[in-house]
Design a protein around this motif. Sequence first.
Motif, PDB file in Angstrom:
ATOM      1  N   GLN A 184       0.829  -1.201   0.000  1.00 16.11           N
ATOM      2  CA  GLN A 184       0.000   0.000   0.000  1.00 16.11           C
ATOM      3  C   GLN A 184       0.865   1.253   0.000  1.00 16.11           C
ATOM      4  OE1 GLN A 184      -2.312  -0.776   3.520  1.00 16.11           O
ATOM      5  NE2 GLN A 184      -3.932  -1.854   2.407  1.00 16.11           N
ATOM      6  N   GLN A 185       1.932   1.238   0.784  1.00 16.39           N
ATOM      7  CA  GLN A 185       2.844   2.389   0.815  1.00 16.39           C
ATOM      8  C   GLN A 185       3.528   2.569  -0.540  1.00 16.39           C
ATOM      9  OE1 GLN A 185       5.358   1.314   4.127  1.00 16.39           O
ATOM     10  NE2 GLN A 185       4.126   2.484   5.585  1.00 16.39           N
ATOM     11  N   ILE A 186       3.929   1.480  -1.162  1.00 18.82           N
ATOM     12  CA  ILE A 186       4.558   1.561  -2.477  1.00 18.82           C
ATOM     13  C   ILE A 186       3.586   2.146  -3.484  1.00 18.82           C
ATOM     14  CG2 ILE A 186       5.400   0.162  -4.410  1.00 18.82           C
ATOM     15  CD1 ILE A 186       6.679  -1.694  -2.284  1.00 18.82           C
ATOM     16  N   ASP A 187       2.343   1.696  -3.450  1.00 16.84           N
ATOM     17  CA  ASP A 187       1.331   2.226  -4.371  1.00 16.84           C
ATOM     18  C   ASP A 187       1.139   3.719  -4.175  1.00 16.84           C
ATOM     19  OD1 ASP A 187       0.995  -0.322  -5.406  1.00 16.84           O
ATOM     20  OD2 ASP A 187      -0.789  -0.758  -4.196  1.00 16.84           O
ATOM     21  N   LEU A 188       1.093   4.167  -2.909  1.00 13.95           N
ATOM     22  CA  LEU A 188       0.946   5.598  -2.632  1.00 13.95           C
ATOM     23  C   LEU A 188       2.144   6.378  -3.154  1.00 13.95           C
ATOM     24  CD1 LEU A 188      -0.503   5.554   0.998  1.00 13.95           C
ATOM     25  CD2 LEU A 188      -1.666   6.316  -1.076  1.00 13.95           C
ATOM     26  N   LEU A 189       3.335   5.864  -2.940  1.00  9.37           N
ATOM     27  CA  LEU A 189       4.540   6.545  -3.405  1.00  9.37           C
ATOM     28  C   LEU A 189       4.598   6.608  -4.933  1.00  9.37           C
ATOM     29  CD1 LEU A 189       7.134   5.117  -0.883  1.00  9.37           C
ATOM     30  CD2 LEU A 189       6.277   7.466  -0.997  1.00  9.37           C
ATOM     31  N   ILE A 190       4.177   5.558  -5.587  1.00  2.00           N
ATOM     32  CA  ILE A 190       4.131   5.567  -7.050  1.00  2.00           C
ATOM     33  C   ILE A 190       3.180   6.648  -7.536  1.00  2.00           C
ATOM     34  CG2 ILE A 190       3.324   4.254  -9.059  1.00  2.00           C
ATOM     35  CD1 ILE A 190       4.517   1.751  -7.724  1.00  2.00           C
ATOM     36  N   ASN A 191       2.018   6.752  -6.894  1.00  2.00           N
ATOM     37  CA  ASN A 191       1.058   7.792  -7.287  1.00  2.00           C
ATOM     38  C   ASN A 191       1.627   9.187  -7.055  1.00  2.00           C
ATOM     39  OD1 ASN A 191      -0.917   6.015  -8.162  1.00  2.00           O
ATOM     40  ND2 ASN A 191      -1.862   5.865  -6.160  1.00  2.00           N
ATOM     41  N   GLU A 192       2.352   9.382  -5.954  1.00  4.09           N
ATOM     42  CA  GLU A 192       2.961  10.683  -5.688  1.00  4.09           C
ATOM     43  C   GLU A 192       4.013  11.022  -6.728  1.00  4.09           C
ATOM     44  OE1 GLU A 192       4.348  11.397  -1.721  1.00  4.09           O
ATOM     45  OE2 GLU A 192       2.564  10.475  -0.839  1.00  4.09           O
ATOM     46  N   VAL A 193       4.811  10.055  -7.123  1.00  7.99           N
ATOM     47  CA  VAL A 193       5.828  10.294  -8.150  1.00  7.99           C
ATOM     48  C   VAL A 193       5.165  10.665  -9.474  1.00  7.99           C
ATOM     49  CG1 VAL A 193       7.620   9.174  -9.549  1.00  7.99           C
ATOM     50  CG2 VAL A 193       7.610   8.874  -7.078  1.00  7.99           C
ATOM     51  N   ILE A 194       4.105   9.971  -9.804  1.00 10.80           N
ATOM     52  CA  ILE A 194       3.377  10.283 -11.038  1.00 10.80           C
ATOM     53  C   ILE A 194       2.849  11.720 -10.995  1.00 10.80           C
ATOM     54  CG2 ILE A 194       1.263   9.752 -12.338  1.00 10.80           C
ATOM     55  CD1 ILE A 194       1.775   6.777 -11.624  1.00 10.80           C
ATOM     56  N   GLN A 195       2.271  12.108  -9.852  1.00 13.36           N
ATOM     57  CA  GLN A 195       1.762  13.473  -9.711  1.00 13.36           C
ATOM     58  C   GLN A 195       2.878  14.501  -9.798  1.00 13.36           C
ATOM     59  OE1 GLN A 195      -0.428  13.552  -6.059  1.00 13.36           O
ATOM     60  NE2 GLN A 195      -2.164  12.392  -6.882  1.00 13.36           N
ATOM     61  N   LEU A 196       4.014  14.227  -9.154  1.00 12.52           N
ATOM     62  CA  LEU A 196       5.139  15.158  -9.205  1.00 12.52           C
ATOM     63  C   LEU A 196       5.687  15.288 -10.618  1.00 12.52           C
ATOM     64  CD1 LEU A 196       7.004  14.218  -5.915  1.00 12.52           C
ATOM     65  CD2 LEU A 196       5.811  16.357  -6.416  1.00 12.52           C
ATOM     66  N   ARG A 197       5.772  14.203 -11.334  1.00 12.01           N
ATOM     67  CA  ARG A 197       6.229  14.265 -12.732  1.00 12.01           C
ATOM     68  C   ARG A 197       5.254  15.084 -13.577  1.00 12.01           C
ATOM     69  NH1 ARG A 197       8.333   8.087 -13.802  1.00 12.01           N
ATOM     70  NH2 ARG A 197      10.295   8.324 -12.676  1.00 12.01           N
ATOM     71  N   GLN A 198       3.974  14.901 -13.310  1.00  8.11           N
ATOM     72  CA  GLN A 198       2.967  15.667 -14.048  1.00  8.11           C
ATOM     73  C   GLN A 198       3.094  17.152 -13.735  1.00  8.11           C
ATOM     74  OE1 GLN A 198       0.833  14.459 -16.356  1.00  8.11           O
ATOM     75  NE2 GLN A 198       0.257  16.573 -16.760  1.00  8.11           N
ATOM     76  N   GLN A 199       3.289  17.487 -12.463  1.00 12.95           N
ATOM     77  CA  GLN A 199       3.460  18.881 -12.073  1.00 12.95           C
ATOM     78  C   GLN A 199       4.715  19.474 -12.700  1.00 12.95           C
ATOM     79  OE1 GLN A 199       3.465  19.034  -7.805  1.00 12.95           O
ATOM     80  NE2 GLN A 199       1.289  18.502  -7.627  1.00 12.95           N
ATOM     81  N   ALA A 200       5.778  18.702 -12.746  1.00 14.38           N
ATOM     82  CA  ALA A 200       7.028  19.186 -13.327  1.00 14.38           C
ATOM     83  C   ALA A 200       6.871  19.423 -14.821  1.00 14.38           C
ATOM     84  CB  ALA A 200       8.160  18.198 -13.058  1.00 14.38           C
ATOM     85  N   SER A 201       6.178  18.534 -15.485  1.00 15.01           N
ATOM     86  CA  SER A 201       5.990  18.724 -16.934  1.00 15.01           C
ATOM     87  C   SER A 201       5.035  19.887 -17.202  1.00 15.01           C
ATOM     88  CB  SER A 201       5.485  17.440 -17.585  1.00 15.01           C
ATOM     89  OG  SER A 201       4.165  17.155 -17.175  1.00 15.01           O
ATOM     90  N   ASP A 202       4.053  20.093 -16.328  1.00 17.93           N
ATOM     91  CA  ASP A 202       3.152  21.234 -16.490  1.00 17.93           C
ATOM     92  C   ASP A 202       3.901  22.542 -16.256  1.00 17.93           C
ATOM     93  OD1 ASP A 202       1.101  19.470 -16.977  1.00 17.93           O
ATOM     94  OD2 ASP A 202       0.172  19.687 -14.991  1.00 17.93           O
ATOM     95  N   ALA A 203       4.791  22.552 -15.282  1.00 17.83           N
ATOM     96  CA  ALA A 203       5.544  23.767 -14.972  1.00 17.83           C
ATOM     97  C   ALA A 203       6.522  24.100 -16.095  1.00 17.83           C
ATOM     98  CB  ALA A 203       6.294  23.609 -13.657  1.00 17.83           C
ATOM     99  N   SER A 204       7.146  23.102 -16.660  1.00 15.94           N
ATOM    100  CA  SER A 204       8.112  23.361 -17.724  1.00 15.94           C
ATOM    101  C   SER A 204       7.399  23.758 -19.011  1.00 15.94           C
ATOM    102  CB  SER A 204       9.001  22.139 -17.953  1.00 15.94           C
ATOM    103  OG  SER A 204       8.242  21.061 -18.457  1.00 15.94           O
ATOM    104  N   ALA A 205       6.183  23.319 -19.185  1.00 19.69           N
ATOM    105  CA  ALA A 205       5.422  23.688 -20.377  1.00 19.69           C
ATOM    106  C   ALA A 205       4.823  25.084 -20.239  1.00 19.69           C
ATOM    107  CB  ALA A 205       4.311  22.673 -20.623  1.00 19.69           C
ATOM    108  N   GLY A 206       4.878  25.649 -19.049  1.00 22.66           N
ATOM    109  CA  GLY A 206       4.282  26.959 -18.800  1.00 22.66           C
ATOM    110  C   GLY A 206       5.062  28.110 -19.400  1.00 22.66           C
ATOM    111  N   GLY A 207       6.260  27.868 -19.884  1.00 20.21           N
ATOM    112  CA  GLY A 207       7.037  28.933 -20.503  1.00 20.21           C
ATOM    113  C   GLY A 207       8.051  29.519 -19.544  1.00 20.21           C
TER     114      GLY A 207
END
Length: 72
Positions: free
Chosen positions: A37-60
């Motif tokens: 369960q902890q691994i699943d939560l951490l995987i989801n957090e990494v996915i969210q952080l990667r998404q946030q990072a790609s959104d921030a870099s696409a912001g210009g």
Amino acid sequence: MEHTDLIDKRLTDLEIKAGFTEDLLDHLNQLVVRQQQQIDLLINEVIQLRQQASDASAGGFRSLRDELPPHY
């Protein structure tokens, strides 16, 4: 008579060991479930952080001032 007493004692010892082994197995199974369960939560957090990072870099362009730590 001593022979049957010895067999009874050995059988009792084996039953006790089997009981402790079952308890240990149950405990380890619960631990594995919690860790998964902890691994699943951490995987989801990494996915969210990667998404946030790609959104921030696409912001210009971002100002360097935006990069200052919050204590400044």
